[in-house]
Scaffold this motif. Structure first.
Motif, PDB file in Angstrom:
ATOM      1  N   PRO A 118       0.867  12.631   7.417  1.00  0.00           N
ATOM      2  CA  PRO A 118       0.615  12.210   6.042  1.00  0.00           C
ATOM      3  C   PRO A 118       0.462  10.715   5.938  1.00  0.00           C
ATOM      4  N   SER A 120       2.042   9.302   3.314  1.00  0.00           N
ATOM      5  CA  SER A 120       3.229   8.905   2.578  1.00  0.00           C
ATOM      6  C   SER A 120       4.302   9.943   2.776  1.00  0.00           C
ATOM      7  N   THR A 123       3.959  13.873   1.386  1.00  0.00           N
ATOM      8  CA  THR A 123       3.011  14.862   1.866  1.00  0.00           C
ATOM      9  C   THR A 123       3.172  15.054   3.345  1.00  0.00           C
ATOM     10  N   SER A 557      -2.403  16.970   5.081  1.00  0.00           N
ATOM     11  CA  SER A 557      -2.364  15.760   4.263  1.00  0.00           C
ATOM     12  C   SER A 557      -3.380  15.775   3.140  1.00  0.00           C
ATOM     13  N   HIS A 599       0.665  13.556  -8.281  1.00  0.00           N
ATOM     14  CA  HIS A 599       1.838  13.268  -7.461  1.00  0.00           C
ATOM     15  C   HIS A 599       3.059  13.384  -8.368  1.00  0.00           C
ATOM     16  N   ASP A 668      -1.968   2.749  -4.074  1.00  0.00           N
ATOM     17  CA  ASP A 668      -1.646   3.958  -3.319  1.00  0.00           C
ATOM     18  C   ASP A 668      -2.843   4.279  -2.421  1.00  0.00           C
ATOM     19  N   ARG A 670      -3.073   7.279  -0.557  1.00  0.00           N
ATOM     20  CA  ARG A 670      -3.139   8.694  -0.182  1.00  0.00           C
ATOM     21  C   ARG A 670      -4.511   9.288  -0.424  1.00  0.00           C
ATOM     22  N   SER A 734       1.202   7.666   9.958  1.00  0.00           N
ATOM     23  CA  SER A 734       0.191   7.266   8.990  1.00  0.00           C
ATOM     24  C   SER A 734      -0.777   6.257   9.603  1.00  0.00           C
TER      25      SER A 734
END
Length: 875
Positions: A118, A120, A123, A557, A599, A668, A670, A734
């Protein structure tokens, strides 16, 4: 007469086959890069379309709902209506095939990657140590009795016992024959999978076969079950992922849609997925065009040298009555004789390279955007046609200036090399002025108030071409400044090297331009990668504040999180050594405007303060966020939808569309598609779904982490497979995904640098041919072989120095634009500049070795040629 003119020109063009071959290779590499990238982009689009169309079939519309999905009672109500249009329920999710070590066949993998880590703590998961290899499969739960009307490609073989087994035997599934072979599964065998965090065995009563290659690719890595089995495996009892229907045009649905259920065209999902990856694919195409630009300089170099070599022949032709138009056409045809074979070779290389790039692109999209499977590269005629047009077009553009010069030069000037170089020398300042205007135009374009990615790419293209046009003048000016210094320091050799660069400016200028563009591209992309990686690392350090992160094994992810049962969450939270727990979940929502990710957080203020907010105070925002007064949006979503703090954004909830107030914008990484962060209290108020999927755990004593991890696994029990990782492991995983994402960028940088190498080699070969008589005369008066070689290598080093010095500011400008213009307009992220002096000066230590390496063959050949041969007059 025309035939004699063309034969004479072609004979002169191929008098130096090595030089012509180098030019062909230069354009071949440029065309190969653009063709391979286009084939890869088209391949992933095709794979997306096939996977969606295989699941959609002949359906015209899709009924979807926010989590947990559509109540299966709504499907029953649809089917019980008189004259109801064809409809089929679908339960869809991702599972993993667990192939024991030693039993996995040696065939190719099913897709570009396995389950990624992931970005973060909320996840994803990676495989536990010593676990079997996990191969992602799309689980598709269908109603076999409803499929024939909508999805002929998914039609199950008509054997009654096979259909009866699928419907009546729990845990039965079907695989495509090719997929089963790769997994080592045969009819009547079992397949062990990881689904919803639990391992289970599926019985495979038979295999799906299809003569249609498109159907086979669409169903690759797809596991078919009946609805009940899929619901059991995915934890969706009583719920459907969607309902596919075929409605007559302009006809409303036969029943009133329940609150929260949306009706959308079936092809809308394809558009959503293509929009998700459009910016990523556009960036790849832009980078590949830089390699073609370098190849264009090489062709220009070769054609300019050809014109110079034929200057006496051209003068004689003109004196004998050959018209300027005939000279122009002949020179352009000479260029095509180089460019067309090079283009065809580039197409072949592009096809060979395309499969590798396709897997890299597919793996990146698989990591970041959408679960997809790419079985093989399909050669698209349109991609080959575009490569052909680009190669031939670049050849004609590169040949135009030399052809025009050959046609317009006066006869007396054609017979004098010194006059030709003098004319070219006077042209360099005009090119430099035009290049400076292009740079200013490009810089002004960045100030244009628009968010369009095309404008940013145009600006970077203008700046790049402008700096390339500066190269001839910059090289001459630099040599003029260095000549006195090198004459004092290196004597005759220094003077010869500088003089040779200046006298050969018609070719050295374009060689420097090619090397400048390539090394600047490497530097600019390095600035982007370092800035992105540094910003990501800082963000991970700020947001991953828990000591341990716990999730269900098998979470991808880029998909919805696998929920954990409330009883399991309570059991894990009460394990000795756990000080506090924060909960998270991620949900994907398909809206008419595209895919939006939610989220959901249930955290304390310490964890909330780790969010990187833009111009907002955590303490002031905290109570409003907790009490369903505001939501947070990522900077990528705010940029793409032009959202500001205080605006309202409407989302589809279980009770219908509902507006939410934006309380802050935060950083962020993601999802570049955008994400909305909301509290669990807000989620409960609008979506009746209690599930959470990730635990962020603070430990009482970090030194006892291993003991707590073992206790967490015992609390989960043997039937539940968990993935537990520390915040350090999470950051490392990551960053590994980040490095995989930029693997294709590194490949494109290497190809551009290789193309520039051929450009320098072409220029030096041309200069070497012209200086043969000069160097032979020096040999005849006593200059040694080693001194000749040293002089040539010094000249080569000067070319590399000029290219490196010019590439330093160009690389910095490209890096700045990639960080703050291209990246933001493509993905919406704001990045920090982490480039140090080593990276900023990278073009220098790249250009010098590249130029010296390219100069070695020319130096060896010039030094080894006997003076008697070089002194012969050869035209």
């Amino acid at each position: 007469m025309n035939r004699l003119v063309w034969l004479a020109g072609w004979r002169a063009l191929f008098a130096q086959p090595g030089l012509t071959l180098l030019a062909m290779l230069g354009v071949a590499l440029g065309v190969a890069t653009t063709t391979a990238v286009d084939l890869a982009n088209q391949g992933v689009i095709r794979a997306m379309r096939l996977s969606v169309e295989a699941a959609t079939g002949q359906a015209t519309h899709r009924l979807t709902a926010p989590p947990p999905g559509i109540d299966e009672k709504d499907y029953a109500a649809w089917r019980l209506r008189p004259n109801a249009p064809p409809a089929a329920p679908i339960v869809e999710g991702t599972v993993f095939s667990l192939v024991p070590e030693g039993e996995r066949p040696a065939s190719a993998p099913l897709s570009g990657s396995t389950a990624p880590a992931p970005l973060s703590g909320s996840t994803g998961a990676t495989s536990p140590e010593k676990s079997p290899p996990r191969i992602p499969l799309t689980l598709l739960g269908i109603d076999p009795l409803s499929e024939g009307a909508l999805r002929p490609g998914l039609r199950i073989p008509t054997r009654g016992d096979l259909l009866a087994t699928l419907l009546t035997r729990p845990g039965s599934a079907l695989l495509l024959e090719e997929t089963a072979r790769k997994l080592g599964v045969s009819p009547g065998g079992t397949l062990r999978i990881l689904a919803n965090g639990r391992e289970t065995d599926l019985f495979i009563p038979g295999l799906i076969t299809s003569p249609d290659p498109l159907v086979r690719q669409a169903l690759a890595a797809t596991l078919l079950t009946d609805i009940a089995t899929a619901q059991e495996l995915l934890g969706m009892r009583g719920w459907l992922s969607r309902i596919d229907a075929r409605l007559p045009e302009n006809t409303p649905p036969p029943v009133a849609l329940p609150a929260g259920v949306n009706l959308a065209p079936a092809n809308e999902r394809i558009e959503i997925l293509e929009n998700l990856t459009r910016s990523f694919r556009a960036n790849l195409s832009a980078l590949s065009l830089l390699a073609l630009l370098v190849g264009t300089f090489i062709i220009h170099n070769a054609m300019a040298f050809s014109v110079v070599r034929q200057r006496r022949m051209i003068g004689l032709k003109r004196a004998l009555g050959v018209t300027r138009g005939e000279i122009l056409r002949q020179t352009l045809l000479d260029g095509l004789l180089i460019g067309l074979p090079g283009t065809l070779l580039g197409l072949l290389l592009g096809v060979a390279l395309g499969d590798t790039l396709l897997q890299l692109v597919a793996r990146t999209i698989d990591d970041l955007y959408y679960r997809m499977r790419v079985v093989e590269l399909v050669i698209e005629p349109l991609s080959l046609f575009k490569g052909l047009i680009l190669g031939v077009g670049a050849t004609l553009i590169a040949s135009w200036l030399p052809a025009r010069e050959a046609a317009t030069t006066a006869v007396i000037d054609s017979l004098s090399r010194s006059r030709l170089e003098q004319q070219r020398g006077t042209r360099a300042p005009r090119l430099a002025l035009f290049g400076l205007l292009l740079i200013l135009a490009g810089w002004g374009t960045t100030l244009w108030p628009t968010s369009r990615l095309e404008a940013g790419m145009l600006a970077m293209g203008l700046i790049t071409v402008g700096c390339a046009l500066l190269a001839p003048w910059f090289t001459i000016a630099l040599m003029a400044r260095l000549r006195p210094l090198l004459t004092r320091g290196a004597g005759l050799h220094g003077a010869l090297a500088c003089g040779g660069v200046i006298r050969g400016a018609s070719r050295t200028g374009m060689a420097v331009a090619a090397l400048t563009v390539a090394t600047a591209m490497v530097s600019g992309m390095g600035i982007l990668i370092d800035g992105f990686r540094g910003t990501l690392s800082n963000w991970l350090e700020a947001t991953t504040v828990s000591d341990l992160y716990v999730s269900a094994a098998g979470t991808l992810s880029n998909s919805d999180s696998i929920p954990l049962e409330p009883d399991l969450i309570r059991a894990l939270s009460s394990v000795p050594g756990v000080a506090s727990v924060g909960l998270g979940r991620r949900v994907n929502l398909e809206t008419p405007g595209g895919m939006i990710r939610l989220h959901i957080l249930e955290i304390d203020f310490k964890r909330f303060s780790g969010l990187q907010l833009h111009q907002a105070d955590h303490a002031t925002l905290w109570p409003r966020f907790q009490n369903d007064q505001v939501v947070l949006v990522t900077e990528s979503l705010a940029f793409k939808q032009n959202l500001k703090v205080g605006d309202r954004i409407t989302l589809p909830t279980r009770r219908g569309p509902h507006p939410f107030t934006i309380g802050a914008i935060h950083r962020d990484f993601r999802s570049d598609a955008g994400m909305i962060t909301l509290s669990r209290h807000t989620w409960r108020a609008h979506w009746p779904d209690e599930a959470m999927s990730v635990l962020g755990i603070h430990l009482v004593n970090q030194a006892e982490a291993d003991t707590v991890i073992e206790a967490l696994r015992r609390a989960a029990g043997p039937e539940r497979s968990l993935h537990i990782q520390s915040n350090l492991q999470l950051r490392q995983n990551s960053l590994e995904i980040f490095d995989r994402t930029f693997a294709i960028t590194r490949a494109l940088r290497l190809l551009a640098l290789l193309t520039a190498f051929f450009g320098v080699l072409t220029a030096l070969s041309a200069i070497g041919h012209e200086r043969m008589r000069e160097l032979a005369a020096l040999r005849a008066i006593g200059l040694r072989v080693g001194e000749i070689r040293g002089s040539v290598l010094l000249q080569t080093a000067l070319l590399g120095l000029a290219a490196g010095l010019l590439a330093v500011p160009l690389g910095w400008m490209q890096g700045w634009m990639l960080l703050h213009v291209i990246n933001q307009r493509a993905f919406g992220w704001t990045l920090e500049n982490h480039a140090g002096w080593v990276l900023l000066l990278q073009p220098l230590w790249l250009a010098l070795p590249t130029a010296l390496l390219a100069g070695l063959p020319a130096a060896r050949r010039m030094a080894a040629t006997p003076p008697i041969e070089a002194l012969r007059e050869v035209e």
